[in-house]
Design an enzyme around this catalytic site. Structure first.
Site, PDB file in Angstrom:
ATOM      1  CB  ALA A  67      -5.937 -10.738  -6.308  1.00  0.00           C
ATOM      2  NE  ARG A 122      -4.437   5.061  -9.703  1.00  0.00           N
ATOM      3  CZ  ARG A 122      -5.426   5.027 -10.609  1.00  0.00           C
ATOM      4  NH1 ARG A 122      -6.186   6.090 -10.795  1.00  0.00           N
ATOM      5  NH2 ARG A 122      -5.658   3.931 -11.301  1.00  0.00           N
ATOM      6  CE  LYS A 173      -6.727  -2.653  -6.519  1.00  0.00           C
ATOM      7  NZ  LYS A 173      -7.033  -2.067  -7.842  1.00  0.00           N
ATOM      8  CD  GLN A 191       0.973 -10.429 -12.735  1.00  0.00           C
ATOM      9  OE1 GLN A 191       0.038 -10.179 -11.972  1.00  0.00           O
ATOM     10  NE2 GLN A 191       1.042  -9.944 -13.974  1.00  0.00           N
ATOM     11  N   GLY A 219     -11.059   1.383 -21.868  1.00  0.00           N
ATOM     12  CA  GLY A 219     -11.039   1.012 -23.277  1.00  0.00           C
ATOM     13  C   GLY A 219     -12.453   0.955 -23.819  1.00  0.00           C
ATOM     14  CG  ASN A 232     -13.012  -4.447 -21.702  1.00  0.00           C
ATOM     15  OD1 ASN A 232     -13.786  -5.379 -21.544  1.00  0.00           O
ATOM     16  ND2 ASN A 232     -11.715  -4.531 -21.434  1.00  0.00           N
ATOM     17  CG  ASN A 275      -8.091   2.027  -9.784  1.00  0.00           C
ATOM     18  OD1 ASN A 275      -7.518   0.950  -9.863  1.00  0.00           O
ATOM     19  ND2 ASN A 275      -9.039   2.389 -10.638  1.00  0.00           N
ATOM     20  CG  ASN A 327     -30.643 -13.219  41.520  1.00  0.00           C
ATOM     21  OD1 ASN A 327     -31.345 -12.428  40.923  1.00  0.00           O
ATOM     22  ND2 ASN A 327     -29.751 -12.849  42.433  1.00  0.00           N
ATOM     23  CG  ASN A 367     -12.021 -16.218  34.337  1.00  0.00           C
ATOM     24  OD1 ASN A 367     -11.813 -15.141  34.881  1.00  0.00           O
ATOM     25  ND2 ASN A 367     -12.095 -16.339  33.025  1.00  0.00           N
TER      26      ASN A 367
END
Length: 478
Positions: free
Chosen positions: A14, A20, A27, A81, A155, A186, A243, A392, A401
């Site tokens: 992730a 894009r 994303k 990463q 792929g 794939n 994407n 009622n 309040n």
């Protein structure tokens, strides 16, 4: 099988920016049916048998925002990463977290499921089929593949002509002329034998784009051990990625229809599916009717024989059975059986409405508990209130309040009659069977069984009849 699952972890990729998407928002945090798209991947993994504590999310772009959103769902683990250097690199940066996880597991880390954070349509049963084959056959790699008439951009899965077994994954730019017509691609979902995969990561080489790709690992497996890759053919729809915002809308529409179909087959009537939105976490009882232009958001739990809508929005609402909600907005609250709300009313967060409560048009409650059988007909507001049964609430009644600093409590007993346009200035209490006259401004506690009127509200005193004369009774404001 349960014991074997204990040695299985998941890594969800992730870290991508999602260029894009043309957005400042990462994303994987773009919403699909009201929640970040990655939540759907997290849910699928958990329902497939891998709990949050054995799930690692690789974050990158806007890492802190992604981490914060996911941490609210459970005790997930994270790896960062710092540069987007490909899917193989994402698994590399997760190595140290996986090693720590292996030490925490009684039997060690045996296998690793890898998937993407935008796999919104991936079903738990699809993951389960992949995992079950891997545990049964014990290959080095098990991967998901799919077929589509136009696999452009993916792929291709190349198979051995003689046996039909997996041979390689070839990216589209590298396809030979005779391979271009291959429809099997794939899907980007894998289960790896943990020790082998982690030991093989240093073998990954940078692509011409300067990235490391997971797609090289199945090729290494074939080199190390013939026939060591198993494949599972899955529905191509299950592995659609996101994407750009066009694909975001397309995937959202598919998921919405799946959810609607599931509930209709379970005995729920959806009058107009084209205008109805139900979140992935919502639960609906049989014989409930969802009317047009209704949205169930978050973790709603709707009982049986209810009618919700039309034109209603419910967020994180739990209801009993035989509840009616007409053209109203409800948030983060609980409704018992036979509650009726609307039209044009609002239940704000923190409310509990007991059985047979009725809220009419333009009524509002907030952070309040309303007792059984109470009627709040119209044009009224109850905030920070505890209301007893069979009260009622006259038209125009409000609990004042907020004093500019604090939200103060109002306590209303049972069988109380609040006249039209009553203002209850909190903090204040009204005893059982008390009454207020129309237009009363109540600034002091009202004792049980008494009647108050006026501005400020004053007690009506009743003269006792003279025992010797038997004269009639009179009244005066005291």
């Amino acid at each position: 099988m349960a014991q074997e699952l204990e040695g299985l972890s998941a890594v969800i990729l992730a870290g991508g920016k999602g260029t894009r998407m043309k957005s400042r928002l990462p994303k994987v945090l773009h919403p699909v049916l009201g929640e970040p798209m990655i939540f759907h991947s997290l849910r699928a993994v958990e329902h497939a048998g891998i709990p949050p504590e054995r799930t690692i999310v690789v974050v990158g772009h806007e890492a802190e925002a992604v981490r914060k959103a996911i941490e609210a769902r459970g005790p997930y683990r994270f790896a960062e990463q710092p540069e987007p250097l490909g899917t193989g690199h994402a698994l590399m940066v997760a190595d140290s977290v996986l090693q720590t996880l292996a030490q925490d597991l009684t039997g060690g880390l045996k296998n690793i499921l890898v998937l993407y954070g935008d796999n919104v349509l991936l079903r738990p049963q699809t993951l389960a089929s992949l995992i079950n084959l891997h545990l049964k056959a014990s290959p080095l790699v098990t991967l998901a593949s799919a077929e589509t008439p136009d696999p452009s951009g993916y792929g291709r899965v190349i198979r051995q002509p003689e046996t039909g077994r997996f041979q390689a994954i070839v990216e589209q730019v590298d396809l030979l002329p005779e391979q271009v017509s291959i429809k099997e691609f794939n899907a980007g979902v894998y289960v790896f034998q943990a020790d082998w995969a982690l030991a093989s990561l240093p073998r990954l080489k940078k692509s011409p784009k300067g990235e490391y790709y997971l797609t090289d690992l199945p090729g290494f497996a074939i080199e190390d051990q013939p026939d060591s890759v198993e494949t599972v053919l899955v529905d191509a729809e299950d592995v659609l990625g996101i994407n750009d915002r066009v694909q975001l809308a397309e995937v959202s529409a598919i998921l919405r229809q799946r959810i609607l179909r599931r509930w209709m087959l379970a005995g729920v009537t959806v009058t107009d599916p084209s205008s109805t939105y139900i979140s992935a976490e919502s639960i609906i009882g049989p014989d409930t009717v969802i009317e047009p232009n209704t949205h169930l958001k978050g973790a709603c739990k709707i009982g049986s024989d209810c009618v919700i809508g039309p034109n209603s929005i419910l967020s994180n609402i739990q209801t009993g059975d035989r509840v009616n909600v007409l053209a109203s907005v409800l948030e983060d609250s609980v409704l018992e059986d036979e509650v009726a709300i609307g039209p044009f009313s609002r239940v704000r967060p923190g409310c509990y409405l007991e059985k047979d409560v009725r809220m009419g048009n333009f009524a509002e409650v907030s952070r309040s508990r309303v007792g059984t059988g109470t009627r709040q007909g119209h044009f009224s507001f109850l905030g920070d209130a505890t209301v007893g049964p069979n009260v009622n609430v006259g038209a125009g009644t409000i609990t004042a309040n907020y004093d500019g600093v604090n939200k103060n409590k109002t306590i209303i007993g049972s069988h109380v009659f609040l006249g039209c346009d009553t203002i209850l200035r909190a903090p204040v209490s009204v005893g059982d069977e008390a009454k207020t006259g129309a237009g009363s401004v109540v600034t002091k506690d009202v004792q049980a069984g008494t009647t108050v009127v006026g501005i400020p509200a004053r007690l009506i005193k009743r003269k006792k009849a003279e025992e010797t004369t038997g004269t009639g009774e009179g009244t005066s404001a005291g």
